[in-house]
Scaffold this motif. Structure first.
Motif, mmCIF file in Angstrom:
data_model
loop_
_atom_site.group_PDB
_atom_site.id
_atom_site.type_symbol
_atom_site.label_atom_id
_atom_site.label_comp_id
_atom_site.label_asym_id
_atom_site.label_seq_id
_atom_site.Cartn_x
_atom_site.Cartn_y
_atom_site.Cartn_z
ATOM 1 N N GLU A 64 39.621 45.319 38.052
ATOM 2 C CA GLU A 64 39.342 46.707 37.714
ATOM 3 C C GLU A 64 39.795 47.671 38.802
ATOM 4 O OE1 GLU A 64 35.535 49.361 36.377
ATOM 5 O OE2 GLU A 64 35.399 47.203 36.354
ATOM 6 N N GLN A 65 39.643 47.237 40.005
ATOM 7 C CA GLN A 65 39.977 48.090 41.146
ATOM 8 C C GLN A 65 41.466 48.410 41.188
ATOM 9 O OE1 GLN A 65 38.714 46.455 44.823
ATOM 10 N NE2 GLN A 65 39.472 48.136 46.061
ATOM 11 N N ALA B 195 43.520 47.966 38.431
ATOM 12 C CA ALA B 195 44.030 48.026 37.070
ATOM 13 C C ALA B 195 45.248 48.934 36.999
ATOM 14 C CB ALA B 195 42.943 48.555 36.147
ATOM 15 N N CYS C 219 46.443 42.941 39.089
ATOM 16 C CA CYS C 219 45.435 41.962 39.479
ATOM 17 C C CYS C 219 45.094 42.086 40.944
ATOM 18 C CB CYS C 219 45.945 40.554 39.172
ATOM 19 S SG CYS C 219 47.307 40.080 40.253
ATOM 20 N N THR D 47 43.342 41.029 35.192
ATOM 21 C CA THR D 47 43.341 42.313 35.867
ATOM 22 C C THR D 47 42.052 42.563 36.628
ATOM 23 O OG1 THR D 47 44.826 43.337 34.295
ATOM 24 C CG2 THR D 47 43.334 44.790 35.449
#
Ligand SMILES: [Zn+2]
Length: 68
Positions: free
Chosen positions: A26-27, A29, A32, A24
């Motif tokens: 973070e941006q 989440a 991916c 994943t």
């Protein structure tokens, strides 16, 4: 008591994209990539309102005398 590798970070598993199982980002989440986020969004929009009428006859279908 000696713990060989208790705090080795083995317990910390990276979240995976529910669609393609990639790590994943973070941006995006919990996805991916924007693509996967988009795919899920479309899936949501197209299928969110179409709730499948899964009716299990677990309560006894005595209210519908259907004979064929
Ligand atoms: Zn993905």
């Amino acid at each position: 008591m000696t713990s060989p590798s208790n705090d080795n970070g083995a317990d910390r598993r990276a979240a995976a994209c529910p669609l393609c199982k990639s790590p994943t980002v973070e941006q995006y989440a919990p996805f991916c990539s924007k693509r996967c986020a988009d795919v899920d969004l479309h899936r949501w929009l197209s299928g969110g309102y179409a709730i499948p009428a899964v009716d299990d006859d677990s309560e006894g279908a005595a209210a519908e005398p259907d004979r064929e």
